[in-house]
Design a protein around this motif. Sequence first.
Motif, PDB file in Angstrom:
ATOM      1  N   HIS A 161     -17.211   2.504   4.659  1.00 29.93           N
ATOM      2  CA  HIS A 161     -16.953   3.945   4.665  1.00 29.93           C
ATOM      3  C   HIS A 161     -16.150   4.354   3.437  1.00 29.93           C
ATOM      4  O   HIS A 161     -16.446   5.383   2.802  1.00 29.93           O
ATOM      5  N   SER A 167     -21.405   3.500   7.509  1.00 27.40           N
ATOM      6  CA  SER A 167     -21.000   2.318   8.263  1.00 27.40           C
ATOM      7  C   SER A 167     -21.428   2.409   9.721  1.00 27.40           C
ATOM      8  O   SER A 167     -21.137   3.396  10.414  1.00 27.40           O
ATOM      9  N   HIS A 182     -15.831   8.378  11.859  1.00 27.16           N
ATOM     10  CA  HIS A 182     -16.727   8.159  10.728  1.00 27.16           C
ATOM     11  C   HIS A 182     -17.452   6.817  10.797  1.00 27.16           C
ATOM     12  O   HIS A 182     -18.204   6.481   9.887  1.00 27.16           O
TER      13      HIS A 182
END
Length: 200
Positions: A161, A167, A182
Motif C-alpha cells: 500500500h 494490497s 486500505h
Amino acid sequence: MNYDPAKLILTDVDGVLLAWEDHFHAYMQSQGHVRAYEHVTYWQETHYPELSVEEARKAVYNFNTSAWMMAIPAFRDARSGVARLVEQGYRFHAITAMGTDPMAKKLRWINLEQTFGKDVFVELTTTDSYDPDAKREALSQYQNSGLPWIEDSTRNALLGHELGLRSILMEHDHNRHLVADHIERVSSWANIYDLLVGSD
C-alpha cells in the motif's frame, strides 16, 4: 511471454499460492521434531520451542533447499483460482521471501509450474527470509501502478500500500489483528477473482 502489463498480478507464494506451512510441519515431523500448538504466529519455526532461533532458522533453510520444495501443494483453492484468472488474461510475478539460494529457486520454479502450469508466471523473485524490508526492491519497480499485490504478511501488505499497489491480504490466523480500510481481505482465490474480474 506476451501478456498485458495491466493484467499483471504481484503475489507472494507461501500461504497464498502454496501451502508451505503444512508441508514444513510435515518435514519437521519427519525429522523427529514435535510441534507446539499453543500460539499462532507468522514465523512457523517458532512452533518448535526445543530449538534455538539459530537451529530453527537452519531447519527452515534446510527445508527450503530440499527436494520437499518440489512437492508443496496448492494453498486452498489457488489452483482453480489462478487458472480462472489466467483464462481472463492475467499473469503473475511471484515475489517470495524464501531465501536466495539459486538451486532452491529452481525447485520453486518446478513446483509452481507443476502446480499451476507453464506460462502463468512471468517472473519469480526470491528474497531474504528475515530482512523485514526484503520485498521493497522487487515491489518498487511497480510503484504507484495500482497493480494487485497479494500477501499473507501484514508487514508486506502494508508495504505494498505504501508503494501505491492494491494490497490484498489472504486471511490467516496470524494476520487477523490487522484492521485497515486500505487493505482488502480475502479468504480464497475465488474472492480474488471476484475482486479483479467480478462475480460470474
